[in-house]
Enzyme design. Structure first.
Site, PDB file in Angstrom:
ATOM      1  N   HIS A 175       3.094 -16.635  -5.363  1.00 49.75           N
ATOM      2  CA  HIS A 175       3.159 -15.301  -4.743  1.00 49.75           C
ATOM      3  C   HIS A 175       1.816 -14.587  -4.881  1.00 49.75           C
ATOM      4  O   HIS A 175       1.461 -14.121  -5.966  1.00 49.75           O
ATOM      5  CB  HIS A 175       4.254 -14.461  -5.408  1.00 49.75           C
ATOM      6  CG  HIS A 175       4.473 -13.129  -4.760  1.00 49.75           C
ATOM      7  ND1 HIS A 175       5.693 -12.727  -4.263  1.00 49.75           N
ATOM      8  CD2 HIS A 175       3.631 -12.083  -4.521  1.00 49.75           C
ATOM      9  CE1 HIS A 175       5.601 -11.508  -3.760  1.00 49.75           C
ATOM     10  NE2 HIS A 175       4.345 -11.080  -3.912  1.00 49.75           N
TER      11      HIS A 175
ATOM     12  N   HIS B 132      -1.501 -12.421  -2.296  1.00 43.56           N
ATOM     13  CA  HIS B 132      -1.862 -11.761  -1.031  1.00 43.56           C
ATOM     14  C   HIS B 132      -3.355 -11.971  -0.795  1.00 43.56           C
ATOM     15  O   HIS B 132      -4.174 -11.099  -1.115  1.00 43.56           O
ATOM     16  CB  HIS B 132      -1.548 -10.267  -1.087  1.00 43.56           C
ATOM     17  CG  HIS B 132      -0.099  -9.952  -1.251  1.00 43.56           C
ATOM     18  ND1 HIS B 132       0.702  -9.545  -0.196  1.00 43.56           N
ATOM     19  CD2 HIS B 132       0.704 -10.014  -2.336  1.00 43.56           C
ATOM     20  CE1 HIS B 132       1.940  -9.359  -0.650  1.00 43.56           C
ATOM     21  NE2 HIS B 132       1.963  -9.638  -1.947  1.00 43.56           N
TER      22      HIS B 132
ATOM     23  N   GLN C  99       4.531  -6.010   5.829  1.00 45.82           N
ATOM     24  CA  GLN C  99       4.312  -5.095   4.697  1.00 45.82           C
ATOM     25  C   GLN C  99       5.028  -3.763   4.878  1.00 45.82           C
ATOM     26  O   GLN C  99       5.506  -3.163   3.911  1.00 45.82           O
ATOM     27  CB  GLN C  99       2.806  -4.860   4.537  1.00 45.82           C
ATOM     28  CG  GLN C  99       2.414  -3.800   3.523  1.00 45.82           C
ATOM     29  CD  GLN C  99       2.655  -4.223   2.088  1.00 45.82           C
ATOM     30  OE1 GLN C  99       1.942  -5.053   1.543  1.00 45.82           O
ATOM     31  NE2 GLN C  99       3.694  -3.662   1.467  1.00 45.82           N
TER      32      GLN C  99
ATOM     33  N   HIS D 243       9.928  -9.974  -0.362  1.00 42.32           N
ATOM     34  CA  HIS D 243       9.695  -8.932  -1.371  1.00 42.32           C
ATOM     35  C   HIS D 243      11.005  -8.159  -1.470  1.00 42.32           C
ATOM     36  O   HIS D 243      11.363  -7.421  -0.549  1.00 42.32           O
ATOM     37  CB  HIS D 243       8.574  -7.982  -0.924  1.00 42.32           C
ATOM     38  CG  HIS D 243       7.194  -8.520  -1.128  1.00 42.32           C
ATOM     39  ND1 HIS D 243       6.733  -9.647  -0.499  1.00 42.32           N
ATOM     40  CD2 HIS D 243       6.166  -8.067  -1.896  1.00 42.32           C
ATOM     41  CE1 HIS D 243       5.473  -9.875  -0.868  1.00 42.32           C
ATOM     42  NE2 HIS D 243       5.105  -8.935  -1.714  1.00 42.32           N
TER      43      HIS D 243
ATOM     44  N   GLU E 283      11.744  -4.244  -4.803  1.00 43.99           N
ATOM     45  CA  GLU E 283      10.594  -3.898  -5.656  1.00 43.99           C
ATOM     46  C   GLU E 283      10.549  -2.377  -5.793  1.00 43.99           C
ATOM     47  O   GLU E 283       9.745  -1.683  -5.173  1.00 43.99           O
ATOM     48  CB  GLU E 283       9.275  -4.427  -5.066  1.00 43.99           C
ATOM     49  CG  GLU E 283       8.108  -4.265  -6.056  1.00 43.99           C
ATOM     50  CD  GLU E 283       6.767  -4.710  -5.498  1.00 43.99           C
ATOM     51  OE1 GLU E 283       6.694  -5.035  -4.297  1.00 43.99           O
ATOM     52  OE2 GLU E 283       5.786  -4.709  -6.254  1.00 43.99           O
TER      53      GLU E 283
ATOM     54  N   ASP F  21       0.207 -12.490  -7.952  1.00 44.57           N
ATOM     55  CA  ASP F  21       0.372 -11.443  -6.938  1.00 44.57           C
ATOM     56  C   ASP F  21      -0.998 -10.919  -6.502  1.00 44.57           C
ATOM     57  O   ASP F  21      -1.712 -11.585  -5.786  1.00 44.57           O
ATOM     58  CB  ASP F  21       1.285 -10.327  -7.462  1.00 44.57           C
ATOM     59  CG  ASP F  21       1.878  -9.458  -6.347  1.00 44.57           C
ATOM     60  OD1 ASP F  21       1.513  -9.668  -5.187  1.00 44.57           O
ATOM     61  OD2 ASP F  21       2.701  -8.575  -6.656  1.00 44.57           O
TER      62      ASP F  21
HETATM   63 FE   FE2 Z   1       3.555  -9.182  -3.299  1.00 40.80          FE
END
Ligand code: FE2
Length: 395
Positions: free
Chosen positions: A56, A58, A149, A207, A210, A306
Site C-alpha cells: 500500500h 502512493h 481519492q 481505502h 480511514e 503508505d
Molecule cells: Fe493510502
C-alpha cells in the site's frame, strides 16, 4: 554466474548452509556442513528471507511534501493540498518522483510495490502505467490500484475517470467509501467497485473506514460482497482505523467477518499514527485497526509504508522496516513473538496481494534478502539495509 555459500544462516525456522549457483538455490544443508569452494563468495550468519513487498503506497504523490506542505497535519488538508497541486503535475514529474521512490524501496529490500494512483489525475495514471517496464528492468513488480481519492459519487465525471484508469492499465479496482457523501453512497460505491472488478476479473483494494468515526461501517459491506461473490483472496481493505473505535461486540463481529471472507487488512502505521485522533481533545485515541484481534482470529494482516514524504505524511524513506518499527509501538506488539510476526509480515503476508511470497528452496531462483542478524528484535532495533540478491546476483 557467480557462486556463493551462506554458512550458518537462518532460513525460515532453521539454521542451515545455503549454496547459490548459477542464480538458483543449489543446495540447502545442515548448518556448518558445507565448505566454501575456491573462489566462491562466503557469507556467514544472518538471515535469508524473500524480498520485502509493499502492499500500500502512493507513488504519484511521493516526495511532494515540500511542494504541498501540510501545515495542520490532518488527512483533510492532505487531500485538499493534493487536489490543489495535482492539476499542475506533468507525466515526467510524476515519473521522476515515482522512479526515485521505487529505487528507495529497492534499496531497503522491497521488490514488489502496489501503488494507488489518483484517478482524477490522468497524468499520474499515464505516468505510473508507463513506469511498469522501467521497474521490471530493476527486477521489481508494480501493481496499480485505480484509486478515486475524492470518491466516485460526489461529483459528475469522477466515476468515468475511475473507469478510464482501469482501461488505461490499472490492475486493481480501488474505492474510498467513507469519503463519499453518505454511508449509503459509500456502500453504493463499493457495489460499483465489486461489479467492475468482477466484470473485468480484477482484484479490489479499498481505502476503508480511514476515520475515527465508530459509525463508519463499510468493512462489513466489503466482507459481505467478497463472500457473496466468492472473491476470497482477491480483496484488500486498507487502514480500517474506525475499527479501533467500534464498540467491542461490533468489532468482534467484523473481525469474524474479515476471517470468513478472506479479506486482507493492510494497516499503515506511519500515516495513521499522525493522522488519527485529530478531532480528539484528550484522551487522544490511537485510531489504529485491531491488529492483535485480527491475528488472534486468523485474519491476514499486511503492513504498508503508505506515504513517502507526501501531502499526508512528511517523513519516511520507503523502508518498510520503519513501518514495522512504528507498528510495534503503535499496536503494542513489543513481545518477542509479536515483533517476530511484525517483521515476518513484510516478506510473507505482504506478498499476498501479489499471489504469495516467493519460496526459498532448492531449485528456486535465488531472489532474496540477506540480513546481518537472525533476530527480529535486533533487526527492528538497527533497521539495517539488507543485501539484495536478484537471481543470485547482488544488486
Ligand atoms: Fe493510502
Amino acid at each position: 554466474m557467480s557462486s556463493c555459500l551462506f554458512s550458518n544462516v537462518r532460513l525460515g525456522e532453521d539454521t542451515v548452509d545455503v549454496r547459490v549457483s548459477n542464480g538458483v538455490i543449489a543446495k540447502i544443508a545442515s548448518a556448518k556442513t558445507l565448505a566454501a569452494l575456491p573462489g566462491e563468495d562466503h557469507i556467514q550468519d544472518g538471515w535469508l528471507t524473500p524480498p520485502l513487498a509493499e502492499p500500500h503506497c502512493h507513488l504519484d504523490a511521493a516526495l511532494l511534501a515540500d511542494r504541498a506542505p501540510n501545515h495542520s497535519g490532518t488527512l483533510v488538508e492532505g487531500i485538499a493540498n493534493w487536489a490543489a497541486i495535482a492539476p499542475s503535475l506533468t507525466v515526467q514529474d510524476v515519473r521522476d518522483r515515482a522512479l526515485t521512490t521505487a529505487k528507495m524501496y529497492k534499496s531497503w529490500g522491497c521488490l514488489r510495490i502496489r501503488s494507488h494512483v489518483d484517478t482524477e489525475c490522468p497524468v499520474a495514471v499515464e505516468a505510473l502505467v508507463s513506469l511498469k517496464p522501467d521497474l521490471a528492468e530493476l527486477g521489481m513488480d508494480l501493481q496499480l490500484v485505480a484509486f478515486p481519492q475524492r470518491g466516485i459519487l460526489r461529483a459528475p465525471g469522477r466515476q468515468d475517470a475511475w473507469r478510464a484508469a482501469i482501461d488505461a492499465g490499472c490492475d486493481v479496482v480501488g474505492a474510498i467509501p467513507h469519503y463519499e457523501r453518505t454511508h449509503d453512497e459509500g456502500n453504493a460505491s463499493l457495489k460499483l467497485a465489486f461489479d467492475l472488478a468482477e466484470a473485468r476479473g480484477l482484484m479490489v483494494d479499498v481505502h476503508c473506514d480511514e476515520t475515527d468515526d465508530p459509525s463508519s461501517r463499510h468493512l462489513e459491506r466489503m466482507c459481505a460482497e467478497t463472500i457473496d461473490r466468492a472473491m476470497a483472496g482477491r480483496v484488500v481493505a486498507g487502514h480500517c482505523t474506525a475499527m479501533h473505535s467500534y464498540p467491542n461486540p461490533h468489532a468482534a463481529k467484523v473481525v469474524a467477518l474479515v476471517v470468513e471472507s478472506g479479506v486482507q487488512i493492510v494497516t499503515n502505521p506511519l500515516d495513521n499514527s499522525v493522522l488519527q485522533g485529530r478531532y480528539d481533545n484528550g484522551p487522544v485515541r490511537r485510531g489504529h485497526t485491531r491488529v492483535k484481534a485480527l491475528w488472534a482470529a486468523g485474519a491476514s494482516v499486511g503492513i504498508g509504508h503508505d506515504s513517502v514524504q507526501d501531502p499526508w505524511y512528511p517523513l519516511g524513506t520507503a523502508n518498510l522496516v520503519d513501518a514495522a518499527y512504528v507498528l510495534v509501538h503503535y499496536a503494542q506488539c513489543s513481545g518477542l513473538a509479536e515483533m517476530e510476526r511484525v517483521f515476518r509480515t513484510l516478506w510473507d503476508e505482504n506478498h499476498r496481494p501479489f499471489g504469495g511470497a516467493p519460496v526459498l528452496a532448492e531449485g528456486k531462483v535465488a531472489t532474496m534478502c540477506w540480513w546481518p542478524q537472525s533476530d527480529a528484535r535486533m533487526l527492528l532495533v538497527h533497521r539495517p539495509r539488507p543485501t539484495i540478491y536478484i537471481a543470485g546476483e547482488v544488486t
